[in-house]
Design a protein around this motif. Structure first.
Motif, mmCIF file in Angstrom:
data_model
loop_
_atom_site.group_PDB
_atom_site.id
_atom_site.type_symbol
_atom_site.label_atom_id
_atom_site.label_comp_id
_atom_site.label_asym_id
_atom_site.label_seq_id
_atom_site.Cartn_x
_atom_site.Cartn_y
_atom_site.Cartn_z
ATOM 1 N N SER A 31 0.706 -1.159 0.130
ATOM 2 C CA SER A 31 0.036 0.058 -0.204
ATOM 3 C C SER A 31 0.707 1.249 -0.130
ATOM 4 O O SER A 31 0.548 2.273 -0.748
ATOM 5 N N ALA A 32 2.096 1.300 0.766
ATOM 6 C CA ALA A 32 2.954 2.407 0.676
ATOM 7 C C ALA A 32 3.803 2.660 -0.897
ATOM 8 O O ALA A 32 3.642 3.848 -1.348
ATOM 9 N N GLU A 33 3.743 1.587 -1.585
ATOM 10 C CA GLU A 33 3.993 1.674 -3.023
ATOM 11 C C GLU A 33 3.096 2.273 -3.859
ATOM 12 O O GLU A 33 3.398 3.106 -4.617
ATOM 13 N N GLN A 34 1.912 1.808 -3.463
ATOM 14 C CA GLN A 34 0.968 2.556 -4.255
ATOM 15 C C GLN A 34 0.530 3.934 -4.089
ATOM 16 O O GLN A 34 0.471 4.661 -4.678
ATOM 17 N N LEU A 35 0.735 4.146 -2.652
ATOM 18 C CA LEU A 35 0.389 5.519 -2.429
ATOM 19 C C LEU A 35 1.324 6.417 -2.855
ATOM 20 O O LEU A 35 1.055 7.565 -3.398
ATOM 21 N N PHE A 36 2.604 6.309 -2.821
ATOM 22 C CA PHE A 36 3.893 7.199 -3.259
ATOM 23 C C PHE A 36 4.021 6.843 -4.948
ATOM 24 O O PHE A 36 4.885 7.713 -5.308
ATOM 25 N N GLY A 37 3.601 5.944 -5.432
ATOM 26 C CA GLY A 37 3.806 5.755 -6.740
ATOM 27 C C GLY A 37 5.354 5.199 -7.022
ATOM 28 O O GLY A 37 5.656 5.588 -7.950
ATOM 29 N N MET A 38 5.850 4.415 -6.228
ATOM 30 C CA MET A 38 7.258 4.221 -6.518
ATOM 31 C C MET A 38 7.430 2.814 -5.911
ATOM 32 O O MET A 38 6.767 2.202 -4.746
ATOM 33 N N SER A 39 8.482 1.944 -6.104
ATOM 34 C CA SER A 39 8.649 0.550 -5.878
ATOM 35 C C SER A 39 9.191 0.869 -4.388
ATOM 36 O O SER A 39 9.869 1.808 -3.794
ATOM 37 N N ARG A 40 9.332 -0.259 -3.672
ATOM 38 C CA ARG A 40 9.781 -0.424 -2.222
ATOM 39 C C ARG A 40 11.227 -0.221 -2.083
ATOM 40 O O ARG A 40 11.904 0.077 -1.284
ATOM 41 N N SER A 41 11.935 -0.864 -3.261
ATOM 42 C CA SER A 41 13.292 -0.530 -3.270
ATOM 43 C C SER A 41 13.676 0.847 -3.299
ATOM 44 O O SER A 41 14.726 1.254 -2.694
ATOM 45 N N LYS A 42 13.034 1.654 -4.157
ATOM 46 C CA LYS A 42 13.206 3.263 -4.027
ATOM 47 C C LYS A 42 12.917 3.735 -2.989
ATOM 48 O O LYS A 42 13.632 4.778 -2.477
ATOM 49 N N LEU A 43 11.993 3.498 -2.263
ATOM 50 C CA LEU A 43 11.431 3.920 -0.963
ATOM 51 C C LEU A 43 12.598 3.481 0.080
ATOM 52 O O LEU A 43 12.943 4.463 0.876
ATOM 53 N N ARG A 44 13.342 2.400 0.034
ATOM 54 C CA ARG A 44 14.270 1.979 0.954
ATOM 55 C C ARG A 44 15.678 2.860 0.716
ATOM 56 O O ARG A 44 16.572 2.850 1.726
ATOM 57 N N SER A 45 15.607 3.587 -0.419
ATOM 58 C CA SER A 45 16.703 4.555 -0.655
ATOM 59 C C SER A 45 16.525 5.962 0.087
ATOM 60 O O SER A 45 17.519 6.449 -0.287
ATOM 61 N N LEU A 46 15.363 5.869 0.467
ATOM 62 C CA LEU A 46 15.129 7.216 0.934
ATOM 63 C C LEU A 46 14.967 7.262 2.564
ATOM 64 O O LEU A 46 14.749 6.089 3.193
ATOM 65 N N LYS A 47 15.111 8.421 3.157
ATOM 66 C CA LYS A 47 14.633 8.875 4.338
ATOM 67 C C LYS A 47 12.916 9.300 4.649
ATOM 68 O O LYS A 47 12.604 9.660 3.643
ATOM 69 N N LEU A 48 12.556 8.877 5.789
ATOM 70 C CA LEU A 48 11.274 9.450 5.941
ATOM 71 C C LEU A 48 10.814 11.217 5.701
ATOM 72 O O LEU A 48 9.785 11.367 5.103
ATOM 73 N N THR A 49 12.063 11.748 6.037
ATOM 74 C CA THR A 49 12.017 13.279 6.002
ATOM 75 C C THR A 49 12.127 13.608 4.453
ATOM 76 O O THR A 49 11.642 14.773 4.417
ATOM 77 N N ASP A 50 12.495 12.708 3.571
ATOM 78 C CA ASP A 50 12.593 13.139 2.421
ATOM 79 C C ASP A 50 11.196 12.823 1.703
ATOM 80 O O ASP A 50 10.988 13.842 0.777
ATOM 81 N N LEU A 51 10.210 12.462 2.373
ATOM 82 C CA LEU A 51 8.923 12.301 1.781
ATOM 83 C C LEU A 51 8.127 13.261 2.290
ATOM 84 O O LEU A 51 6.876 13.532 1.840
#
Length: 362
Positions: A31-51
């Protein structure tokens, strides 16, 4: 993470993310992938503060205290999130701390738009079912005496057939009775649905497009964007063809009546994950999107387009979308619509698997 816990997290309609002690995202569910429109591998390269939008100063201050001892957690409403500051989404967010071998944050995010969509779908489905039942009951009441009226007219014609004026009158009665019977049959819908069988959704769509292409004589361009990897579904093929005929015919009529320049209908098929349909979350679904570049649907009737007898066309009977919705619901699916001037999209969403979860959002 234990397999059972991970399975549960993946089944949630709420977006869930875990961070480490430096706010780096170490896990994101589907659901996080769908919400932000990106793969979880991309999300794992970010910090929460980046979002989080930098203008959300109160939230950023709370996050700076979130990993300290005795942190009780907090919630924030109407928060702007997203990588691109010019394209953010509004969400409600809850943040709590976890500790043990490591320390980090549990982040729960619910899209405000998603919540509004679910509420609208509940309301639309309730009203659609109520309107459909009312129309069907009324149709039954109309249909019963129609046979008697037609029969009486035929009897009059047989008895007084030599009188020209009587024949003229009985002919009108019979013709109008037959017209009403056809209308009532459409209102009632299919009474004996065909059995389901495994079929490829592209076969169904292609059959409809071949018919519509012949009918339009190449005056409207059809553009196809198919995902060939989609699996077969259990379908009532004839009924599903009727669904796409109703939707595509509406698009053709809208393009024709508005004299749209370079009229185009685009059909796209895709697999979508974690869709919530009528209160149940399906792991995987097929989405068939039908988009036209016509004038759009008037805002005044948008909330009611799936109701029987609602139409913006002078020659329409307002039954096509209502029948299509009923057919798709029999397949455990739904139809969604987005429309503005120059672009109208109807999305037919059909679940692939039967193992579903009752959504906590419904």
């Amino acid at each position: 993470m234990p397999t059972d816990a991970k399975t549960i997290l993946e089944s949630l309609a709420t977006a869930i993310m875990l961070t480490d002690g430096q706010y780096k995202i170490i896990y994101a569910n589907t659901s996080a992938e769908q919400l932000f429109g990106m793969s979880r591998s991309k999300l794992r390269s970010l910090k929460l503060t980046d979002l989080i939008n930098r203008h959300e100063k109160n939230l950023m201050e709370n996050l700076s205290r979130a990993l300290k001892a005795n942190f009780q957690g907090f919630s924030a409403s109407d928060i702007a999130v997203g990588i691109d500051p010019s394209h953010t989404i509004s969400v409600d967010m809850s943040i709590s701390q976890y500790s043990g071998k490591n320390k980090g944050l549990i982040v729960e995010i619910k899209s405000i738009n998603y919540q509004q969509k679910l509420s609208y779908e509940r309301q639309r489905r309730t009203q659609h079912l109520a309107a459909r039942d009312l129309i069907r009951n009324l149709a039954h009441e109309i249909k019963n005496p129609l046979g008697g009226i037609r029969g009486a007219a035929q009897l009059l014609e047989m008895t007084f057939g030599k009188a020209a004026d009587i024949t003229d009158y009985t002919k009108v009665i019979i013709e109008q009775s037959d017209r009403l019977k056809t209308l009532v049959d459409n209102l009632l819908g299919p009474q004996r649905p065909n059995p389901m069988s495994l079929a490829n959704i592209h076969y169904v769509v292609e059959k409809v497009l071949s018919l519509e292409a012949m009918a339009t004589k190449d005056k409207i361009r059809f553009e196809k964007d198919y995902d060939p990897s989609l699996p077969e579904l259990m379908l009532d093929v004839d009924a599903m063809q009727q669904t796409f005929i109703n939707i595509i015919s509406n698009a053709i009529q809208a393009l024709t009546e508005s004299n749209t320049e370079r009229p185009l209908i685009k059909i796209q098929t895709r697999a979508v994950n974690g869709m919530v349909i009528n209160g149940f979350k399906y792991p995987t679904s097929i989405c068939v999107s039908i988009t036209d570049n016509g004038p759009g649907i008037p805002e005044s009737i948008m909330p009611k387009i799936f109701y029987p007898m609602v139409t913006s066309r002078s020659k329409g009977n307002g039954l096509g979308l209502s029948i299509a919705q009923s057919i798709v619901e029999r397949h455990n699916g739904t139809i969604e619509c987005e429309s503005h001037k120059g672009k109208t999209t109807f999305s037919v969403i059909l679940p692939i698997k039967k193992d579903v979860f009752k959504s906590e959002e419904i």
